[in-house]
Design a protein around this motif. Structure first.
Motif, PDB file in Angstrom:
ATOM      1  N   GLY A 155      19.983  17.441 -17.311  1.00  0.00           N
ATOM      2  CA  GLY A 155      18.758  16.658 -17.309  1.00  0.00           C
ATOM      3  C   GLY A 155      18.165  16.956 -18.606  1.00  0.00           C
ATOM      4  O   GLY A 155      18.133  17.919 -19.217  1.00  0.00           O
ATOM      5  N   ALA A 156      17.551  15.760 -19.223  1.00  0.00           N
ATOM      6  CA  ALA A 156      16.621  15.757 -20.375  1.00  0.00           C
ATOM      7  C   ALA A 156      15.735  17.081 -20.033  1.00  0.00           C
ATOM      8  O   ALA A 156      15.521  17.729 -21.277  1.00  0.00           O
ATOM      9  N   ASP A 157      15.010  16.985 -19.048  1.00  0.00           N
ATOM     10  CA  ASP A 157      14.022  18.078 -18.849  1.00  0.00           C
ATOM     11  C   ASP A 157      14.634  19.156 -18.741  1.00  0.00           C
ATOM     12  O   ASP A 157      13.569  20.146 -18.631  1.00  0.00           O
ATOM     13  N   ALA A 158      15.750  19.651 -18.494  1.00  0.00           N
ATOM     14  CA  ALA A 158      16.217  21.079 -18.413  1.00  0.00           C
ATOM     15  C   ALA A 158      16.843  21.544 -19.568  1.00  0.00           C
ATOM     16  O   ALA A 158      17.031  22.775 -19.701  1.00  0.00           O
ATOM     17  N   ALA A 174      15.707  22.544 -22.530  1.00  0.00           N
ATOM     18  CA  ALA A 174      14.902  23.732 -22.934  1.00  0.00           C
ATOM     19  C   ALA A 174      15.242  25.092 -22.346  1.00  0.00           C
ATOM     20  O   ALA A 174      15.401  25.978 -22.667  1.00  0.00           O
ATOM     21  N   GLU A 175      15.120  24.736 -20.920  1.00  0.00           N
ATOM     22  CA  GLU A 175      15.410  25.793 -19.946  1.00  0.00           C
ATOM     23  C   GLU A 175      16.802  26.503 -19.879  1.00  0.00           C
ATOM     24  O   GLU A 175      17.071  27.607 -20.272  1.00  0.00           O
ATOM     25  N   TYR A 176      17.806  25.571 -20.323  1.00  0.00           N
ATOM     26  CA  TYR A 176      19.258  25.851 -20.352  1.00  0.00           C
ATOM     27  C   TYR A 176      19.472  26.682 -21.592  1.00  0.00           C
ATOM     28  O   TYR A 176      20.056  27.874 -21.770  1.00  0.00           O
ATOM     29  N   GLU A 222      23.165  15.432 -27.753  1.00  0.00           N
ATOM     30  CA  GLU A 222      22.057  14.457 -27.270  1.00  0.00           C
ATOM     31  C   GLU A 222      22.234  13.325 -28.116  1.00  0.00           C
ATOM     32  O   GLU A 222      22.815  13.222 -29.219  1.00  0.00           O
ATOM     33  N   ASN A 280      22.902  13.789 -23.484  1.00  0.00           N
ATOM     34  CA  ASN A 280      22.592  14.985 -22.781  1.00  0.00           C
ATOM     35  C   ASN A 280      23.895  15.677 -21.930  1.00  0.00           C
ATOM     36  O   ASN A 280      24.074  15.691 -20.707  1.00  0.00           O
ATOM     37  N   LEU A 300      20.017  22.700 -13.331  1.00  0.00           N
ATOM     38  CA  LEU A 300      19.891  22.064 -14.445  1.00  0.00           C
ATOM     39  C   LEU A 300      20.916  21.275 -14.994  1.00  0.00           C
ATOM     40  O   LEU A 300      20.756  20.183 -15.717  1.00  0.00           O
TER      41      LEU A 300
END
Length: 109
Positions: A11-14, A16-18, A47, A50, A86
């Protein structure tokens, strides 16, 4: 030695956490990867599609047994509980796969 390529979405929102998780990968998880005969392991991000591409070399003699040993490890299970939400498995993956396996079609040393 066998080479493995795998693909999964994220996920695009995941992203940074990954990246944060993998910048500080847990020593016990890394040790289990080595213990299960995996070497030269890398994960790449593409990207804006993703997509995560993983590459590793397996140097053991029983891939399925080593992967079962990894899956049974409690610390690896905790690590996966952080990473798997994620990820976005591909619809085209084979039955039982999380990361879609990719056959090698060319190699040059």
């Amino acid at each position: 030695m066998t080479r493995h390529g795998q693909l999964i979405g994220i996920g695009a929102d995941a992203i940074a956490e990954y990246k944060r998780l993998h910048a500080d990968a847990w020593p016990g998880v890394l040790a289990k990867i080595t213990d299960c005969n995996i070497r030269n392991y890398s994960i790449f991000l593409k990207e804006p599609e993703n997509l995560l591409f993983a590459y590793f070399e397996y140097v053991g003699t029983d891939f399925e047994a080593d992967m079962a040993k990894m899956a049974a490890d409690p610390e690896t299970q905790r690590w996966w509980s952080k990473c798997m939400p994620l990820q976005r498995p591909l619809d085209s993956r084979a039955e039982g796969e999380w990361w879609a396996e990719m056959p090698e079609v060319f190699h040059h040393d």
